[in-house]
Design a protein around this motif. Structure first.
Motif, PDB file in Angstrom:
ATOM      1  N   GLY A  32       1.043  -1.078   0.029  1.00 46.02           N
ATOM      2  CA  GLY A  32      -0.132   0.106   0.094  1.00 46.02           C
ATOM      3  C   GLY A  32       0.541   1.093  -0.019  1.00 46.02           C
ATOM      4  O   GLY A  32       0.510   2.054  -0.697  1.00 46.02           O
ATOM      5  N   THR A  33       1.786   1.332   0.834  1.00 47.01           N
ATOM      6  CA  THR A  33       2.568   2.265   0.822  1.00 47.01           C
ATOM      7  C   THR A  33       3.542   2.656  -0.625  1.00 47.01           C
ATOM      8  O   THR A  33       3.543   4.005  -0.696  1.00 47.01           O
ATOM      9  N   GLU A  34       4.012   1.678  -0.994  1.00 45.11           N
ATOM     10  CA  GLU A  34       4.405   1.915  -2.381  1.00 45.11           C
ATOM     11  C   GLU A  34       3.635   2.412  -3.297  1.00 45.11           C
ATOM     12  O   GLU A  34       3.998   3.314  -4.328  1.00 45.11           O
ATOM     13  N   VAL A  35       2.378   1.994  -3.386  1.00 42.63           N
ATOM     14  CA  VAL A  35       1.441   2.819  -4.352  1.00 42.63           C
ATOM     15  C   VAL A  35       1.162   3.972  -4.017  1.00 42.63           C
ATOM     16  O   VAL A  35       1.283   4.796  -4.978  1.00 42.63           O
ATOM     17  N   LYS A  36       1.072   4.324  -2.879  1.00 46.31           N
ATOM     18  CA  LYS A  36       0.918   5.619  -2.541  1.00 46.31           C
ATOM     19  C   LYS A  36       2.095   6.652  -3.013  1.00 46.31           C
ATOM     20  O   LYS A  36       2.122   7.781  -3.515  1.00 46.31           O
ATOM     21  N   SER A  37       3.311   6.111  -2.616  1.00 47.95           N
ATOM     22  CA  SER A  37       4.817   6.704  -3.104  1.00 47.95           C
ATOM     23  C   SER A  37       4.586   6.805  -4.554  1.00 47.95           C
ATOM     24  O   SER A  37       4.949   8.022  -5.102  1.00 47.95           O
ATOM     25  N   LEU A  38       4.255   5.705  -5.264  1.00 50.16           N
ATOM     26  CA  LEU A  38       4.299   5.867  -6.982  1.00 50.16           C
ATOM     27  C   LEU A  38       3.573   7.132  -7.372  1.00 50.16           C
ATOM     28  O   LEU A  38       3.804   7.681  -8.132  1.00 50.16           O
ATOM     29  N   PRO A  66      10.429   5.945   0.501  1.00 54.40           N
ATOM     30  CA  PRO A  66       9.271   5.507   1.584  1.00 54.40           C
ATOM     31  C   PRO A  66       8.238   6.554   1.617  1.00 54.40           C
ATOM     32  O   PRO A  66       8.543   7.969   1.359  1.00 54.40           O
ATOM     33  N   TYR A  67       6.959   6.369   1.685  1.00 53.74           N
ATOM     34  CA  TYR A  67       5.716   7.037   1.795  1.00 53.74           C
ATOM     35  C   TYR A  67       5.885   8.132   3.115  1.00 53.74           C
ATOM     36  O   TYR A  67       6.082   7.743   4.424  1.00 53.74           O
ATOM     37  N   GLU A  68       5.829   9.613   2.891  1.00 56.63           N
ATOM     38  CA  GLU A  68       6.161  10.285   4.136  1.00 56.63           C
ATOM     39  C   GLU A  68       5.029  10.436   5.090  1.00 56.63           C
ATOM     40  O   GLU A  68       5.470  10.175   6.155  1.00 56.63           O
ATOM     41  N   GLN A  69       3.686   9.884   4.931  1.00 57.20           N
ATOM     42  CA  GLN A  69       2.797   9.587   5.705  1.00 57.20           C
ATOM     43  C   GLN A  69       2.829   8.243   6.432  1.00 57.20           C
ATOM     44  O   GLN A  69       1.813   7.984   7.212  1.00 57.20           O
ATOM     45  N   GLY A  70       3.692   7.567   5.814  1.00 53.23           N
ATOM     46  CA  GLY A  70       3.727   6.019   6.537  1.00 53.23           C
ATOM     47  C   GLY A  70       4.075   5.953   7.802  1.00 53.23           C
ATOM     48  O   GLY A  70       4.668   6.733   8.380  1.00 53.23           O
ATOM     49  N   HIS A  75       7.729   0.710   3.583  1.00 60.89           N
ATOM     50  CA  HIS A  75       8.213  -0.381   2.684  1.00 60.89           C
ATOM     51  C   HIS A  75       9.800  -0.193   2.693  1.00 60.89           C
ATOM     52  O   HIS A  75      10.130   0.699   2.999  1.00 60.89           O
ATOM     53  N   GLU A  76      10.447  -1.324   2.243  1.00 64.75           N
ATOM     54  CA  GLU A  76      12.007  -1.090   2.184  1.00 64.75           C
ATOM     55  C   GLU A  76      12.133  -0.576   0.763  1.00 64.75           C
ATOM     56  O   GLU A  76      11.333  -0.883  -0.252  1.00 64.75           O
ATOM     57  N   PRO A  77      12.868   0.773   0.385  1.00 66.46           N
ATOM     58  CA  PRO A  77      12.966   1.226  -0.803  1.00 66.46           C
ATOM     59  C   PRO A  77      13.381   0.428  -1.828  1.00 66.46           C
ATOM     60  O   PRO A  77      12.774   0.558  -3.304  1.00 66.46           O
ATOM     61  N   ARG A  78      14.401  -0.489  -1.759  1.00 65.77           N
ATOM     62  CA  ARG A  78      15.077  -1.217  -2.879  1.00 65.77           C
ATOM     63  C   ARG A  78      14.680  -2.755  -2.748  1.00 65.77           C
ATOM     64  O   ARG A  78      15.370  -3.523  -3.642  1.00 65.77           O
TER      65      ARG A  78
END
Length: 155
Positions: A32-38, A66-70, A75-78
């Motif tokens: 979920g946080t990856e989608v928001k960051s994308l 990483p998502y700021e509001q996470g 998630h792990e960035p790489r």
């Protein structure tokens, strides 16, 4: 009224470093946080590549900030991300990758009309230094021709 395709990130360097033979579209398994960051455009695919591991396509070295509001479950960035393609497409790719010098690189990451995160993968062959020089020379020549043509049009 449908949504349009939203490009998140583009790998412009890929066309400079590789001969693009074929392109494919694949989905990405994300948290979920990856989608928001994308959706915020916080991704980089500059040095990333895809590999076949245990019959699955895995995208390596794609950086999603990483998502700021996470919270602590960010998630792990790489981390390696699984790419979603039909099995017969993966098997066909496997046959082509085994050929000498072919690799899978992502060209762009985008959200399609349905809002799904997708990767445009390219089956590519690495360019040698002289190939890159030829491309640069051809591009410069084309630019000179266009410039001369514009100058001629002024009169």
């Amino acid at each position: 009224m449908g949504r349009q395709v939203k490009i998140v990130t583009d790998n412009r360097r890929a066309r400079h470093d590789y001969f693009i033979l074929e392109t494919y579209e694949a989905g990405i398994a994300l948290t979920g946080t990856e989608v928001k960051s994308l959706r915020n455009g916080k991704a980089n695919i500059k040095d990333s590549y895809a590999r076949l591991e245990n019959g699955e396509l895995i995208l390596h070295d794609m950086h999603i900030s990483p998502y700021e509001q996470g919270n602590r479950f960010n998630h792990e960035p790489r981390r390696p991300r699984r790419l979603l393609m039909h099995r017969y497409e993966i098997q066909r790719l496997y046959g082509k990758i085994r050929e000498k010098g072919l690799t899978l690189i992502p060209l762009k990451v985008y959200f399609n009309e349905r809002g799904r995160a997708k990767v445009e993968l390219a089956l590519a062959k690495g360019k040698r230094l002289y190939d890159k020089r030829e491309d640069i020379a051809a591009r410069d020549a084309q630019r000179e021709i266009a410039k001369a043509f514009r100058e001629r049009q002024k009169f």
